[in-house]
Design a protein around this motif. Structure first.
Motif, short mmCIF file in Angstrom:
data_model
loop_
_atom_site.label_atom_id
_atom_site.label_comp_id
_atom_site.label_asym_id
_atom_site.label_seq_id
_atom_site.Cartn_x
_atom_site.Cartn_y
_atom_site.Cartn_z
N ARG A 270 0.83 -1.21 0.00
CA ARG A 270 0.00 0.00 0.00
C ARG A 270 0.86 1.25 0.00
NH1 ARG A 270 -5.43 -0.24 1.43
NH2 ARG A 270 -6.17 -2.29 2.13
N ASP A 271 0.37 2.29 -0.68
CA ASP A 271 0.96 3.61 -0.55
C ASP A 271 -0.15 4.58 -0.16
OD1 ASP A 271 -0.50 4.15 -2.88
OD2 ASP A 271 1.22 3.77 -4.19
N ALA A 272 0.16 5.86 -0.12
CA ALA A 272 -0.81 6.85 0.36
C ALA A 272 -2.10 6.82 -0.45
CB ALA A 272 -0.19 8.24 0.31
N ASP A 273 -2.01 6.57 -1.76
CA ASP A 273 -3.20 6.56 -2.61
C ASP A 273 -4.08 5.34 -2.36
OD1 ASP A 273 -2.37 8.90 -3.80
OD2 ASP A 273 -1.29 7.88 -5.42
N ASP A 274 -3.51 4.32 -1.72
CA ASP A 274 -4.29 3.10 -1.47
C ASP A 274 -4.97 3.12 -0.10
OD1 ASP A 274 -3.49 1.89 -3.92
OD2 ASP A 274 -1.56 1.39 -3.02
N GLY A 275 -4.77 4.20 0.65
CA GLY A 275 -5.43 4.30 1.95
C GLY A 275 -4.70 3.60 3.07
N VAL A 276 -3.46 4.00 3.35
CA VAL A 276 -2.72 3.45 4.49
C VAL A 276 -3.42 3.88 5.78
CG1 VAL A 276 -0.52 3.42 5.71
CG2 VAL A 276 -0.57 3.49 3.21
N PRO A 277 -3.72 2.94 6.69
CA PRO A 277 -4.41 3.30 7.93
C PRO A 277 -3.60 4.29 8.75
CG PRO A 277 -4.40 0.92 7.61
CD PRO A 277 -3.46 1.50 6.60
N PRO A 278 -4.26 5.17 9.52
CA PRO A 278 -3.53 6.12 10.36
C PRO A 278 -2.75 5.40 11.46
CG PRO A 278 -5.88 6.14 10.87
CD PRO A 278 -5.73 5.33 9.63
N GLY A 279 -1.74 6.09 11.98
CA GLY A 279 -0.85 5.48 12.95
C GLY A 279 -1.54 4.89 14.16
N GLN A 280 -2.61 5.54 14.64
CA GLN A 280 -3.26 5.06 15.85
C GLN A 280 -4.04 3.77 15.63
OE1 GLN A 280 -3.86 7.94 14.36
NE2 GLN A 280 -6.02 8.52 14.35
N LEU A 281 -4.22 3.37 14.37
CA LEU A 281 -4.96 2.15 14.07
C LEU A 281 -4.06 1.02 13.58
CD1 LEU A 281 -8.06 3.61 12.16
CD2 LEU A 281 -7.88 3.01 14.59
N ARG A 282 -2.84 1.33 13.17
CA ARG A 282 -1.97 0.31 12.60
C ARG A 282 -1.27 -0.50 13.68
NH1 ARG A 282 -0.05 4.58 9.39
NH2 ARG A 282 1.91 4.53 10.54
N LEU A 283 -1.24 -1.81 13.49
CA LEU A 283 -0.45 -2.66 14.37
C LEU A 283 1.03 -2.32 14.20
CD1 LEU A 283 -2.00 -6.24 14.03
CD2 LEU A 283 -1.92 -4.83 16.08
N ALA A 284 1.76 -2.38 15.30
CA ALA A 284 3.19 -2.09 15.24
C ALA A 284 4.03 -3.31 15.60
CB ALA A 284 3.54 -0.94 16.19
N SER A 285 3.38 -4.38 16.05
CA SER A 285 4.12 -5.58 16.45
C SER A 285 3.25 -6.81 16.26
CB SER A 285 4.53 -5.48 17.92
OG SER A 285 5.02 -6.73 18.39
#
Length: 292
Positions: A270-285
């Motif tokens: 995914r890139d920005a045009d594909d709708g990358v989820p915002p940081g507070q919603l993305r898993l980090a681990s």
């Protein structure tokens, strides 16, 4: 989270002495601290932080780490490690030699806060102004480029590490819980060779082309595992294994599946045009469902 504007602290005497002895000709981190310390101030970030709550780390210091991280092409985990073990980084940050640093997740949250508040250009603009005042650049030149490249490049490197480690975590969990089922879904020898050691950012390919290819491989493997786990004939409890469920979340937040001109299924990052989820919603681990 609140902020008390303090900026970069004075470099402790012992840190200065050891850093000068270890790097008699200086280093990138030392030169940045000596010549550009005023660029990494806290005040420009005031609007992105509250006035109540526990004080957070200095945004000026974190922006300095982000710049060094980008310059040395490091993941968050690597950058956090450098802040603990690299003498010249300790000098740049103005901390004691015994300082234990910070958790790597702080960097991801900091970048997300900058992006959410439209502050991606703050340090870049301050640096450009400093260089202009020093006569190093002239107005109307080519220096004003897309400063968000620094943030996005670091983010991409960490997303690659997360994608690979998520596949590895799911494979390890399945190898314990359902070894016979797993052996019927994948080439065990091939996957064991690819995911045997921990996916470590220190060992990532140096070229962007090779990293893009590796991201494609991680995505294809993640998709194959998820398709097998969610197949109609797969035992329902397979997809209830936490590592498998987290792998599916990482797959969705990192990749997008499309059909090419021949109707074949194609997976891409995914890139920005594909709708990358915002940081507070993305898993980090892949090991902590609450890590963001």
């Amino acid at each position: 989270m609140s902020m008390r504007p303090v900026g970069l602290p004075e470099v402790p005497e012992q840190t200065v002495m050891v850093a000068r002895a270890a790097f008699p000709k200086g280093s990138l981190a030392i030169r940045v601290r000596d010549r550009l310390a005023e660029v990494f101030a806290d005040e420009p970030f005031t609007e992105a932080f509250g006035v109540r709550g526990a004080p957070g780390l200095s945004p000026g210091a974190l922006s300095l780490v982000t710049v060094l991280q980008f310059a040395e092409d490091l993941t968050d985990r690597q950058a956090a490690a450098m802040a603990v073990r690299a003498i010249d980084w300790k000098y740049a940050l103005g901390v004691e030699l015994t300082d234990i640093g910070f958790d790597a997740s702080v960097l991801c949250r900091f970048r997300a806060r900058l992006a959410d508040n439209g502050m991606e250009r703050v340090v870049f603009d301050r640096l450009l102004e400093h260089c202009k005042d020093a006569g190093l650049v002239a107005a109307g030149g080519k220096q004003r480029t897309d400063s968000t490249h620094v943030i996005s490049a670091v983010r991409d490197l960490n997303r690659l590490e997360l994608a690979g480690e998520s596949v590895r975590a799911a494979l390890e969990a399945l190898a314990v819980a359902a070894p016979a089922w797993l052996a019927g879904q994948i080439d065990v020898t091939e996957f064991a060779e690819r995911y045997g050691p921990r996916i470590d950012g220190w060992k990532m390919p140096p070229s962007q082309t090779k990293r893009d290819r590796l991201a494609q491989v991680f995505g294809q493997d993640a998709l194959a595992l998820c398709q097998a786990a969610w197949a109609a004939d797969a035992p329902a409890w397979i997809r209830e294994i936490e590592a498998v469920a987290l792998l599916r979340q990482v797959l969705v937040q990192t990749y997008i599946i499309r059909s090419d001109a021949r109707g074949r299924q194609v997976i891409k990052k995914r890139d920005a045009d594909d709708g990358v989820p915002p940081g507070q919603l993305r898993l980090a681990s892949p090991y902590d469902a609450d890590a963001r």
